[in-house]
Enzyme design. Structure first.
Site, PDB file in Angstrom:
ATOM      1  CG  ASP A 146      -9.341   7.039   5.968  1.00 34.69           C
ATOM      2  OD1 ASP A 146      -9.395   6.832   4.747  1.00 34.69           O
ATOM      3  OD2 ASP A 146      -8.405   7.640   6.518  1.00 34.69           O
ATOM      4  CG  ASP A 348      -8.086   7.027   0.096  1.00 34.60           C
ATOM      5  OD1 ASP A 348      -8.476   6.442   1.119  1.00 34.60           O
ATOM      6  OD2 ASP A 348      -7.601   8.172   0.108  1.00 34.60           O
TER       7      ASP A 348
END
Ligand SMILES: *[C@@H]1O[C@H](CO)[C@@H](O)[C@H](O)[C@H]1NC(C)=O
Length: 470
Positions: A146, A348
């Protein structure tokens, strides 16, 4: 005289022919450039895992699989994968959480409760998984990676509160000879405040640092801050990596063992391995849940175009980009650049659907709908409001979409990065509007599919290459 005239005539005639040929080639090119011709079946997930032909070869390279697909068999513990509506709802929680972290707004929950902004560390629903070795002897654990969060954590024995079910055995620090706990007065412990948004705790008995991280969807992990050996390959072994050994965990982590934080904060895996890899990593997210990609640490070798990395005020661990414009089917949208500069843009790995300022999304949707007008439209799929019923088609034409970033870097999305296909009867434009123009623009993971994305954090730039995995 006559022969000069004749040769002049022939030259002129040849030039005319040549320019006609060039003109017709150019005309054809422009037309071909405005759309992708796509087999519908290539947009739909398959039930078997087909390994990429570009399997990781480098030592610092890990195979990437989608959390919910057949390539992640060892990870799935639930009988059925989440529905598309559930995935998209999770995605909205993440986006709300990112915005609350950046703007310090409160997170609005759909059930009406409101969490204080400080609990808004982002994740919960990240979608891509790698396997890393933890401890001595090493245990292989599947972790969600992430770029939108920093802390590395995994579920740990004994689960004093509760642990969610994961497929691999839960890590037991008492069986690892390299496990260390982090004391309350360590800098790592105080570093938790910026990495998690929460002040650390301290165990009275052993003076061991206690971390807690909460995510926008009310998932959380609480436990002891620790250090362990992390092994990526025989030659890529890292001692004393700081991570959270979570004894109380809740959430929808899809049966994975935890999270590998790749954000910009000091506690992220990128920063903790800076000496060896120089804060450079890259990945390619596979096109469907039945294919594989890669996550590579260290120098990227691909054919890549770079754009400067920027920073978002109050969201310093996010990777910022300067987005200037978007084109759809060869038509540049007339969005004032101030729309993007006032929202700011981040890239992201864990947000699924790209979020645009409402002004920009409205234009993108309207041009896209015009160009797709020959296909029958159908009902919305959760946050996706532009969907088509393509049951009667085997081949379709999708308008090409390009993003224009700073330093003249144009990123042409792969055709897999334009539509989100629940099924042939509901294939949707994979973009959504933010709540208002002040919410941050997010370049999400559907749009990154098959691109090589290089995070050269040390060099202050982000690179994009094309068709880097299947
Ligand atoms: C597909 O084709 C069938 C048969 O021609 C027709 O009845 C049906 O309405 C079509 N479906 C769509 C979504 O166009």
């Amino acid at each position: 005289m006559g022969s000069t005239y004749t040769s002049l005539f022939i030259t002129y005639y040849l030039l005319l022919c040549l320019s006609l040929i060039v003109w017709s080639l150019e005309a054809r090119d422009t037309k071909a450039e405005s759309y992708h011709s796509v087999q519908l079946s290539s947009l739909l997930p398959a039930n078997i895992c087909s390994h990429s032909t570009t399997e990781p070869k480098d030592k610092g390279s890990l195979r990437v699989v989608h959390r919910d697909g057949p390539c992640a068999q060892q990870v799935q513990v639930h009988k059925s994968a989440p529905t598309d509506a559930q995935i998209l709802e999770q995605d909205q929680y993440r986006v709300n959480s990112i915005n609350s972290r950046i703007s310090k707004k409160s997170i609005k929950q759909t059930d009406g409760t409101t969490l204080p902004a400080k609990s808004g560390a982002t994740i919960g629903s990240g979608n891509y998984i790698v396997t890393v070795g933890l401890g001595t002897p090493k245990r292989d654990l599947s972790m969600i990676f992430d770029t939108g969060s920093d802390l590395i954590w995994t579920q740990c024995q004994p689960c004093k509160g509760s642990c969610y079910s994961q497929k691999e055995p839960i890590f037991d620090p008492s069986k690892s000879s390299s496990y260390l706990s982090v004391s309350c007065n360590s800098d790592y412990c105080s570093g938790l405040t910026s990495a998690t948004g929460n002040t650390p705790g301290c165990s009275a008995a052993a003076s061991t640092c206690i971390y807690g991280i909460q995510y926008g969807d009310q998932s959380y992990s609480i436990g002891y801050l620790s250090q362990e050996k992390i092994t990526l390959s025989a030659s890529d072994v890292f001692d004393k990596i700081v991570f959270g050994c979570g004894q109380n965990n809740r959430g929808l982590f899809g049966g994975s063992a935890g999270l590998l934080g790749l954000g910009r904060d000091q506690l992220s895996f990128v920063q903790q391995t800076a000496k060896k890899y120089g804060r450079i990593f890259s990945y390619c997210l596979p096109s469907t849940t039945s294919a594989t990609g890669y996550l590579t640490f260290g120098k990227a070798s691909g054919n890549v175009k770079y754009t400067p990395l920027s920073t978002i005020a109050r969201g310093q661990s996010f990777y910022g980009l300067n987005l200037f414009g978007i084109s759809v089917g060869g038509i540049k949208l007339s969005i004032p650049p101030s729309v993007f500069s006032s929202s700011g843009t981040i890239i992201d790995s864990g947000t699924v659907i790209t979020r645009l300022p409402p002004t920009a999304y409205g234009q993108l949707r309207s041009v896209f709908r015009q160009q797709m007008s020959s296909y029958p439209s159908t009902s919305a799929l959760s946050i996706l409001d532009t969907c088509y019923d393509l049951t009667n088609y085997s081949k379709i034409k999708i308008p090409k979409i390009s993003f224009f970033f700073g330093s003249g870097t144009t990123v042409d999305l792969d055709f897999q990065g334009i539509m989100y296909a629940g099924s042939a009867s509901q294939v949707c434009l994979a973009f959504a509007a933010n709540g208002d123009d002040t919410d941050v623009t997010i370049f999400g993971n559907v749009q990154q599919k098959r691109l090589e994305v290089v995070y050269d954090v040390g060099g202050g730039r982000i690179g994009f290459g094309s068709a880097a995995c299947s």
